[in-house]
Scaffold this motif. Sequence first.
Motif, PDB file in Angstrom:
ATOM      1  N   ILE A  39      -6.757  -2.459  10.102  1.00  0.00           N
ATOM      2  CA  ILE A  39      -7.437  -1.392   9.366  1.00  0.00           C
ATOM      3  C   ILE A  39      -6.678  -0.075   9.468  1.00  0.00           C
ATOM      4  N   PHE A  40      -6.428   0.365  10.686  1.00  0.00           N
ATOM      5  CA  PHE A  40      -5.843   1.687  10.869  1.00  0.00           C
ATOM      6  C   PHE A  40      -4.324   1.669  10.709  1.00  0.00           C
ATOM      7  N   ILE A  63      -3.836  12.826   8.779  1.00  0.00           N
ATOM      8  CA  ILE A  63      -4.322  11.442   8.781  1.00  0.00           C
ATOM      9  C   ILE A  63      -3.571  10.609   9.812  1.00  0.00           C
ATOM     10  N   MET A 104      -3.858   2.074   7.089  1.00  0.00           N
ATOM     11  CA  MET A 104      -4.140   3.459   6.729  1.00  0.00           C
ATOM     12  C   MET A 104      -2.938   4.350   7.017  1.00  0.00           C
ATOM     13  N   ILE A 111       0.835  -1.205   0.000  1.00  0.00           N
ATOM     14  CA  ILE A 111       0.000   0.000   0.000  1.00  0.00           C
ATOM     15  C   ILE A 111       0.866   1.250   0.000  1.00  0.00           C
ATOM     16  N   CYS A 128      -1.045  14.351   4.965  1.00  0.00           N
ATOM     17  CA  CYS A 128      -0.556  13.082   5.527  1.00  0.00           C
ATOM     18  C   CYS A 128      -0.423  13.150   7.040  1.00  0.00           C
ATOM     19  N   GLY A 132      -5.281   8.650  12.960  1.00  0.00           N
ATOM     20  CA  GLY A 132      -5.175   7.196  13.007  1.00  0.00           C
ATOM     21  C   GLY A 132      -4.512   6.703  14.284  1.00  0.00           C
ATOM     22  N   GLY A 163      -0.104   3.936   4.525  1.00  0.00           N
ATOM     23  CA  GLY A 163      -0.313   4.543   3.224  1.00  0.00           C
ATOM     24  C   GLY A 163       0.081   6.004   3.134  1.00  0.00           C
TER      25      GLY A 163
END
Length: 536
Positions: free
Chosen positions: A426-427, A387, A430, A360, A384, A391, A433
């Motif tokens: 999941i996180f 996020i 994230m 990813i 970025c 997260g 990425g």
Amino acid sequence: MSESLSARSSAAGSGDATGSGNTADLGAVSSSGDHHEPGGPAGVVALAKQLSPGRKRAVASWALWDWGTQPYYTVITTFVFTVYITSSAFATEGNLNGPTQALSVATFLGGVVIALVSPVIGETADRTGHTVRSLRWLTWGLALISMALYFVAPSPGYLWLGLGLMVVGTVLGEFASVHYNTLLQRVATPRTIGRVSGFGWGMGYIGGILVLLLILVLFINPPVGLFGITDCPGSLQVVDGAQEWVCDGDYTARKIRAAMILCGIWTLLFTAPLFLIVKDKPQDGAKPARLGVIGSYKSLFRNIAELWRTQRQTSYFLLASALFRDGLAGVFTFGAVIGARSFGFGTTTIIIFGAAASLIAGVVTILVGLIDDRIGPKRVILICLGILVAGALIIFSLHEPVYTLTEGMDGYDAEASRRGQVIFWIFGLMLSGVVGPAQSASRSFLTRVTPEGHAGEVFGLYTMTGRAISFLTPGLFGLLVSLGAAVTGEASTQHWGMLGIAAVLAAGFCVLLPVRAAPRARDLPAEASSGLVSTT
């Protein structure tokens, strides 16, 4: 330096931040074909359309260096060896947090060395012109350190040997990165800096995927690994109708140690093209005088003062990036440790997670390189960082205890571990990425505003400022891990360290906000900004 910095500052103010009068000395690497406007479908295809065949070879060899050195960061300092060195095998009785806290101390000590020496390394390379030669020796040293980790046996007595080797490898890797980042200004054109930077970083992540998968297939997952490596006495037995290797426990130490040799060989193999294709530029005039240690630092301080007078915004960016890059490093250094110690990930799961995260990160970083050239690197970094902070806070807030202090390892809660692993998958993915795009955009930002001939010096300062405060994330991480154990009574509280990482990232976001944005690709000249000497 004064004249170059002043000229560069003036050019940046007029929308020409590289100096359109520079003439590329490419030898066989022609500058023809490098003048198209940004476009193309995406990623590598779009980048290839911007570059001539000769420059494509130079860019490919430059990106392969990142591919080749990535095992040290993906396998050793992130997903495999740090998990191994912080495991219970290296802990003293009743202190599961001990190896993790020792890791934070070792990281801090390595950061001090890097902060003190990296600027002089870069300044010396600019002055002598030995950028590629120095990069070659540092790369070979990194490969040898990777292979030497084989000798770290799973025992508390080997903890500081492993951490010491990691520190030396990290120091060599950071010094090498100063020279490697310097070459970006030479292999890319002004209008493709973002894409080339993202391509190199993305190639690193994708290389990390392949190494992780090779280690999983050849060493970790088989009952008997490559070359017959195994970890416990046992035999093949029929279990549920299938043959399995049965032993007394989950022993992976020897397999992990053997995988370190593969990491070193990988580095030697895939970094070789850069040293064959890209050469140091011949120096005009007399041979540069040797300044010695004291003279090098005097020259460094003069140049820092000149940078502050003539390029104040660049100085502000160095300060801001020091904060958020330290937080980004913390995500890599402690992320897998948190997954293993606080969310119950096993060795195989950690490697699979690392492969998915690298895939990813690699794809997103290459694609965001296109956006970097269009909207500018500052916006990419801010998005970025936002996020990442969100997260990190979500992962912390949704964590459930997996172990308890009173019951020790026998108090493992399998159901809580399963729920926590879903959250971390999941996180965690994230976060993976957006770390790469932030790092790549930071490099492209500085490349856009760096005077020609001073890239090594400025990237040395870039490394120094990051390491000058590199105690923040490891220090806050270790402090909050200890605080979490005291507050909750849990045996494993590494997830509390996420709060320290989030705090440093948020601070970097705030300091970056007022910094003037670097010129976008469309505001820069199309021709190459500096020379590149190639053997092809």
